[in-house]
Design a protein around this motif. Structure first.
Motif, mmCIF file in Angstrom:
data_model
loop_
_atom_site.group_PDB
_atom_site.id
_atom_site.type_symbol
_atom_site.label_atom_id
_atom_site.label_comp_id
_atom_site.label_asym_id
_atom_site.label_seq_id
_atom_site.Cartn_x
_atom_site.Cartn_y
_atom_site.Cartn_z
ATOM 1 N N ARG A 36 0.821 -1.197 0.000
ATOM 2 C CA ARG A 36 0.000 0.000 0.000
ATOM 3 C C ARG A 36 0.863 1.258 0.000
ATOM 4 O O ARG A 36 0.655 2.188 -0.794
ATOM 5 C CB ARG A 36 -0.879 -0.036 1.255
ATOM 6 C CG ARG A 36 -1.941 1.018 1.314
ATOM 7 C CD ARG A 36 -2.774 0.834 2.590
ATOM 8 N NE ARG A 36 -2.832 2.068 3.349
ATOM 9 C CZ ARG A 36 -3.593 3.093 3.003
ATOM 10 N NH1 ARG A 36 -4.359 3.009 1.935
ATOM 11 N NH2 ARG A 36 -3.589 4.210 3.700
ATOM 12 N N ARG A 37 1.811 1.278 0.880
ATOM 13 C CA ARG A 37 2.686 2.442 0.967
ATOM 14 C C ARG A 37 3.429 2.665 -0.347
ATOM 15 O O ARG A 37 3.521 3.771 -0.852
ATOM 16 C CB ARG A 37 3.683 2.243 2.124
ATOM 17 C CG ARG A 37 4.090 3.541 2.822
ATOM 18 C CD ARG A 37 5.246 3.321 3.768
ATOM 19 N NE ARG A 37 6.288 2.456 3.230
ATOM 20 C CZ ARG A 37 7.103 2.798 2.214
ATOM 21 N NH1 ARG A 37 6.958 3.972 1.640
ATOM 22 N NH2 ARG A 37 8.023 1.959 1.796
ATOM 23 N N ARG A 38 3.913 1.574 -0.898
ATOM 24 C CA ARG A 38 4.679 1.682 -2.141
ATOM 25 C C ARG A 38 3.798 2.275 -3.244
ATOM 26 O O ARG A 38 4.194 3.146 -3.995
ATOM 27 C CB ARG A 38 5.179 0.292 -2.536
ATOM 28 C CG ARG A 38 6.540 0.310 -3.196
ATOM 29 C CD ARG A 38 7.104 -1.082 -3.373
ATOM 30 N NE ARG A 38 6.317 -1.919 -4.251
ATOM 31 C CZ ARG A 38 5.819 -3.107 -3.917
ATOM 32 N NH1 ARG A 38 6.045 -3.595 -2.714
ATOM 33 N NH2 ARG A 38 5.136 -3.813 -4.788
ATOM 34 N N VAL A 39 2.589 1.761 -3.304
ATOM 35 C CA VAL A 39 1.662 2.239 -4.335
ATOM 36 C C VAL A 39 1.367 3.721 -4.160
ATOM 37 O O VAL A 39 1.404 4.499 -5.113
ATOM 38 C CB VAL A 39 0.341 1.441 -4.271
ATOM 39 C CG1 VAL A 39 -0.706 2.087 -5.155
ATOM 40 C CG2 VAL A 39 0.580 0.004 -4.683
ATOM 41 N N LEU A 40 1.058 4.081 -2.911
ATOM 42 C CA LEU A 40 0.728 5.478 -2.642
ATOM 43 C C LEU A 40 1.892 6.405 -2.992
ATOM 44 O O LEU A 40 1.692 7.512 -3.515
ATOM 45 C CB LEU A 40 0.331 5.641 -1.166
ATOM 46 C CG LEU A 40 -1.168 5.708 -0.879
ATOM 47 C CD1 LEU A 40 -1.988 5.018 -1.935
ATOM 48 C CD2 LEU A 40 -1.475 5.180 0.504
ATOM 49 N N ASP A 41 3.100 5.931 -2.695
ATOM 50 C CA ASP A 41 4.273 6.723 -3.055
ATOM 51 C C ASP A 41 4.361 6.910 -4.557
ATOM 52 O O ASP A 41 4.608 8.012 -5.054
ATOM 53 C CB ASP A 41 5.547 6.027 -2.546
ATOM 54 C CG ASP A 41 5.731 6.221 -1.047
ATOM 55 O OD1 ASP A 41 4.999 7.058 -0.482
ATOM 56 O OD2 ASP A 41 6.591 5.549 -0.466
ATOM 57 N N ALA A 42 4.163 5.818 -5.258
ATOM 58 C CA ALA A 42 4.217 5.884 -6.717
ATOM 59 C C ALA A 42 3.166 6.853 -7.251
ATOM 60 O O ALA A 42 3.422 7.657 -8.141
ATOM 61 C CB ALA A 42 3.996 4.489 -7.311
ATOM 62 N N ALA A 43 1.969 6.751 -6.667
ATOM 63 C CA ALA A 43 0.885 7.631 -7.105
ATOM 64 C C ALA A 43 1.272 9.088 -6.905
ATOM 65 O O ALA A 43 1.064 9.926 -7.776
ATOM 66 C CB ALA A 43 -0.391 7.313 -6.334
ATOM 67 N N ARG A 44 1.830 9.381 -5.761
ATOM 68 C CA ARG A 44 2.214 10.754 -5.474
ATOM 69 C C ARG A 44 3.304 11.207 -6.432
ATOM 70 O O ARG A 44 3.251 12.307 -6.970
ATOM 71 C CB ARG A 44 2.687 10.879 -4.022
ATOM 72 C CG ARG A 44 2.786 12.321 -3.561
ATOM 73 C CD ARG A 44 2.966 12.424 -2.056
ATOM 74 N NE ARG A 44 2.111 11.484 -1.346
ATOM 75 C CZ ARG A 44 2.571 10.443 -0.649
ATOM 76 N NH1 ARG A 44 3.867 10.207 -0.588
ATOM 77 N NH2 ARG A 44 1.741 9.639 -0.017
ATOM 78 N N GLU A 45 4.252 10.321 -6.651
ATOM 79 C CA GLU A 45 5.355 10.682 -7.537
ATOM 80 C C GLU A 45 4.851 11.024 -8.936
ATOM 81 O O GLU A 45 5.314 11.953 -9.577
ATOM 82 C CB GLU A 45 6.360 9.528 -7.609
ATOM 83 C CG GLU A 45 7.574 9.862 -8.446
ATOM 84 C CD GLU A 45 8.578 8.717 -8.465
ATOM 85 O OE1 GLU A 45 8.565 7.919 -7.501
ATOM 86 O OE2 GLU A 45 9.349 8.623 -9.431
ATOM 87 N N LEU A 46 3.880 10.236 -9.373
ATOM 88 C CA LEU A 46 3.340 10.457 -10.719
ATOM 89 C C LEU A 46 2.254 11.526 -10.744
ATOM 90 O O LEU A 46 1.697 11.852 -11.780
ATOM 91 C CB LEU A 46 2.744 9.136 -11.241
ATOM 92 C CG LEU A 46 3.573 8.321 -12.224
ATOM 93 C CD1 LEU A 46 5.058 8.482 -11.944
ATOM 94 C CD2 LEU A 46 3.173 6.860 -12.149
ATOM 95 N N ARG A 47 1.940 12.055 -9.578
ATOM 96 C CA ARG A 47 0.858 13.032 -9.453
ATOM 97 C C ARG A 47 -0.445 12.455 -9.997
ATOM 98 O O ARG A 47 -1.202 13.112 -10.702
ATOM 99 C CB ARG A 47 1.181 14.306 -10.240
ATOM 100 C CG ARG A 47 2.282 15.129 -9.630
ATOM 101 C CD ARG A 47 1.921 16.612 -9.689
ATOM 102 N NE ARG A 47 3.046 17.440 -9.290
ATOM 103 C CZ ARG A 47 4.128 17.599 -10.034
ATOM 104 N NH1 ARG A 47 4.201 17.004 -11.203
ATOM 105 N NH2 ARG A 47 5.118 18.346 -9.614
#
Lengths: 334, 334
Positions: free
Chosen positions: B45-56
């Motif tokens: 979950r954390r990894r995904v959320l980070d990716a989402a944020r990174e990609l805006r």
DNA sequence: TTGTAGGCGTTATCAC
DNA sequence: GTGATAACGCCTACAA
């Protein structure tokens, strides 16, 4: 129960395909007819349109938005739609949006700061950008909107991701002070409001009075709630400690209105006994006798500027802070 | 064509799949993480959320609306956001909508009747129902909205497909006339506005004066534009032909404001020389000295009622006309 | 816990 | 002129 066609309970949405079936064509042909696209046999077209009407077909904005780009929508959150400061600002936003073919979803915090986060959260999921007049700090706001472009309207954003449109109080406040001094006033007070995130008005007021050689003793500046009632108590407080004041600058027109009333109740004549200056340039100040002198702010233009800022944000362009100037509007209360 | 969306070049929208790729999971897992659904390994979950944020990454409201039902949105069209009659009404609509989890897209005709059709047309494609204060006739309106549920706010719809919320002027106007008569007024005039689709106010005014045995001669009722300027010219016209009038009922408060000013300019004292009654109960009438007596209308509630009507329409239920009553609000101008 | 279909209602592309 | 077919981005099953 046989058919699910009725409007009542289990009513599935009427789609292009339903219309197509009834008209005996493909759903694609229906799309053509509905959108006046491509070459269509006029007879077919008529038949399709009739079927659509009969079925009360209405296209899904979601499906449309998904395949084409969808209408740009901006969310506008203000503290209170009814506060006379905001209608003009809202009008500016709406008009500027309309010029671009955009829509505006308007939301109100109902004068409750604590609702801001939740309202921002629900709005942010439905819009392409936000324009808001907020009291919650930037970090709380940022957490609530999750990456949606935001234009702040009442302060300079600390978060660099936000764009801003702020009021340049300088010229207006300095002009007001100078005008009072020119009129011979040497005892000038101020009714300030603490909620303002930046103490710009008070600071400029103090700076300019000092520059003019006019002392502002303790008790000549009071802070009250940003409301008419606040204005009333503010003037009463000033008068209690500094009855020799001959002029008062109010945080804004709404506060000034309260002060105006309180002054009347104290038996003071405006402007003879007390000069009063508001801020914002609300047109309702003209209704008073004498009308309220005020530091004018073009609220409509602020709304337009905010939309322009939003547009930059959406386009991924930089959106440096924009300032909207103010100027002294002489009416009759000085 | 629409590549100009995001960051400069050929910026396609960031989707669930883009996030999935970056996070090294399936797009479905991303969906779970974003929506806090189902069981997910906290680490994933954390990894995904980070990716989402990174990609805006920001979810598409269209795709969401398509698959789930999407937020109910109602369109609100008023003649002019800045006219002090409307903010309260707008607030009522917004608040009632919020109570239902709905949104409101606000649009303004900028006081130009000719814009109504086009605005209705563009709004109707984006909303689930419309609430509007219109001047165009029902058939023109019907052609513009193409089957979208509509609630009319300022008249009784002729088209049975429309719902309505109208003002019940009866009690208020009759009470006003009776009050004037009780105060000894026998020469009562009225400043009416022609644009009103139904001449209810004037009709009730004439009926009640007749019932009270008070004659209303020619020239004691004038029709003017629905504005402050109209009110000014209206009072001037009345005074020119019927200087013996001792009381005047205005079409609404804005018109009354103009009349108030004109009366002052004529040297008349209110209420001693001339009693004045407005209509709508705008709070700004309290700012005058003496404050404006008016026939009060709960505008906020009208907005709420309109939303309730819209809800019925959306549900396919019958929505018979709803009336909002009025009552005399004594302030100081009588 | 995670991934693989399938479909939501439309429009666009390409055959027929 | 008209009709298949494939996206659009997401979510709800169901399978692994």
């Amino acid at each position: 129960m046989g058919e699910e066609q009725q409007d009542g309970a289990g009513a599935r949405r009427v789609t292009l395909r339903d219309v197509a079936k009834l008209a005996g064509v493909s759903h694609q042909t229906v799309s053509r007819a509905i959108n006046d696209k491509g070459e269509i046999d006029p007879e077919t077209r008529r038949r399709v349109l009739d079927a659509a009407r009969e079925l009360r077909y209405r296209p899904s904005r979601f499906a449309r938005g998904l395949v084409s780009s969808g209408t740009t929508t901006i969310g506008l959150l203000v503290p209170d739609v009814v506060n006379p400061f905001f209608p003009e600002l809202i009008a500016g936003v709406i008009d500027a949006a309309r010029d671009r073919g955009w829509q505006v979803v308007v939301s109100s915090a109902q004068d409750d700061v604590d609702r801001e986060p939740e309202l921002l959260r629900s709005l942010s999921g439905q819009v392409d950008a936000l324009i808001a007049y907020l009291f919650q700090p930037d970090d709380v706001v940022a957490a609530a909107i999750g990456g949606v472009p935001l234009v702040l309207m009442n302060r300079r954003p600390r978060d660099p991701a936000f764009a801003g449109v702020d009021i340049d109080v300088e010229t207006g406040v300095r002009a007001a002070v100078r005008h009072l001094v020119a009129r011979g006033h040497r005892r000038i007070g101020m009714i300030d409001c603490p909620h303002a995130q930046d103490p710009a008005r008070r600071a400029v007021f103090l700076d300019e009075t000092a520059a003019q050689g006019v002392p502002v003793p303790d008790g000549a500046v009071v802070a009250v709630a940003q409301s008419m009632a606040g204005g009333e108590s503010g003037l009463a407080a000033l008068y209690a400690t500094r009855p020799q004041l001959t002029a008062v600058l109010a945080f804004n027109d709404v506060v000034a209105l309260g002060a105006y009333r309180a002054a009347r109740d104290l038996g003071l004549t405006i402007p003879a006994d007390l000069a009063l200056i508001g801020f914002d340039g609300l047109s309702l100040g003209e209704l008073l006798e004498p009308p309220l002198t005020t530091i004018y702010l073009d609220k409509r233009r602020m709304g337009e500027l905010a939309v322009a800022q939003a547009q930059k944000l959406i386009a991924g362009e930089p959106a440096p802070l924009v300032l909207q100037g103010t100027e002294l509007l002489l009416r009759g209360s000085v």
